[in-house]
Design a protein around this motif. Structure first.
Motif, PDB file in Angstrom:
ATOM      1  N   GLU A 120       0.869  -1.178   0.000  1.00 27.94           N
ATOM      2  CA  GLU A 120       0.000   0.000   0.000  1.00 27.94           C
ATOM      3  C   GLU A 120       0.902   1.223   0.000  1.00 27.94           C
ATOM      4  O   GLU A 120       1.877   1.279   0.749  1.00 27.94           O
ATOM      5  N   ILE A 121       0.563   2.184  -0.826  1.00 24.96           N
ATOM      6  CA  ILE A 121       1.396   3.378  -0.975  1.00 24.96           C
ATOM      7  C   ILE A 121       0.533   4.607  -0.774  1.00 24.96           C
ATOM      8  O   ILE A 121      -0.590   4.674  -1.268  1.00 24.96           O
ATOM      9  N   SER A 122       1.058   5.572  -0.044  1.00 21.44           N
ATOM     10  CA  SER A 122       0.370   6.853   0.073  1.00 21.44           C
ATOM     11  C   SER A 122       1.402   7.971   0.013  1.00 21.44           C
ATOM     12  O   SER A 122       2.545   7.807   0.419  1.00 21.44           O
ATOM     13  N   THR A 123       0.966   9.089  -0.526  1.00 22.02           N
ATOM     14  CA  THR A 123       1.823  10.269  -0.648  1.00 22.02           C
ATOM     15  C   THR A 123       1.056  11.472  -0.139  1.00 22.02           C
ATOM     16  O   THR A 123      -0.114  11.639  -0.447  1.00 22.02           O
ATOM     17  N   HIS A 181       7.706  16.048   0.636  1.00 25.34           N
ATOM     18  CA  HIS A 181       6.620  15.111   0.391  1.00 25.34           C
ATOM     19  C   HIS A 181       6.768  13.945   1.363  1.00 25.34           C
ATOM     20  O   HIS A 181       7.877  13.455   1.593  1.00 25.34           O
ATOM     21  N   THR A 182       5.664  13.483   1.930  1.00 31.75           N
ATOM     22  CA  THR A 182       5.667  12.349   2.841  1.00 31.75           C
ATOM     23  C   THR A 182       5.201  11.124   2.058  1.00 31.75           C
ATOM     24  O   THR A 182       4.087  11.104   1.537  1.00 31.75           O
ATOM     25  N   ASN A 183       6.063  10.132   1.942  1.00 33.88           N
ATOM     26  CA  ASN A 183       5.751   8.911   1.209  1.00 33.88           C
ATOM     27  C   ASN A 183       5.728   7.743   2.181  1.00 33.88           C
ATOM     28  O   ASN A 183       6.671   7.547   2.939  1.00 33.88           O
ATOM     29  N   THR A 184       4.646   6.967   2.137  1.00 33.58           N
ATOM     30  CA  THR A 184       4.503   5.827   3.028  1.00 33.58           C
ATOM     31  C   THR A 184       4.317   4.564   2.203  1.00 33.58           C
ATOM     32  O   THR A 184       3.509   4.533   1.275  1.00 33.58           O
TER      33      THR A 184
END
Length: 164
Positions: free
Chosen positions: A89-92, A110-113
């Motif tokens: 799972e990816i979120s930005t 930018h916050t990338n998870t």
């Protein structure tokens, strides 16, 4: 003479703006291990009835100036054996420009998870591993970010999996 000076100043300003953009747009960080590069959170998931670990999750949170998103590709190398784990799972989150976020270092980045769930087979190998390397990639990047776990992090992961 005044016109030439104005043009020279404008050219210098344009060069400075371009150079500052390229410095902040690309990730040039170096690190010796994964937790030195980004924030990680590895957790064993226990079955409440048996109290045995049935799976595990890893969250990688990375702050960077570049707006390129993470790709849906996560690879783990356990003692030379490589596994590609596709169901990530990816979120930005876009950068914040709030003055209250400047002391935290989260502003302008930018916050990338990346969130990964591990299958049982991989967990058994992690619990016996002597080296673990993790790899993930950003869109538009020619190479993946590949970093080993530190000895402390590997031991923490093994402790999370102690009741496999």
């Amino acid at each position: 003479m005044h016109k030439k000076t104005t043009i020279l100043v404008l050219v210098i300003v344009a060069i400075v703006i371009y150079c500052s953009y390229t410095v902040f747009a690309y990730d040039t960080r170096t690190a010796s291990n994964l937790s030195a590069y980004c924030t990680i959170d590895f957790r064993g998931v226990r079955d409440p009835q048996t109290n045995h670990v049935t799976s595990a999750t890893l969250a990688i949170v990375d702050f960077r100036y570049d707006s390129a998103p993470l790709e849906d590709l996560f690879t783990i190398d356990i003692d030379g054996k490589t596994y590609k784990l596709p169901n990530t799972e990816i979120s930005t989150q876009s950068p914040t420009y709030s003055p209250k976020d400047f002391p935290t270092g989260k502003s302008l980045k930018h916050t990338n998870t990346l969130f990964v769930t591990f299958p049982p087979q991989v967990l058994k190998e992690i619990s016996l591993a002597s080296t673990v390397k993790v790899s993930f990639k950003y869109g538009g990047s020619a190479s993946a970010i590949e970093l080993p776990l530190s000895a402390v992090d590997l031991q923490y992961w093994k402790n999370q999996l102690s009741s496999l």
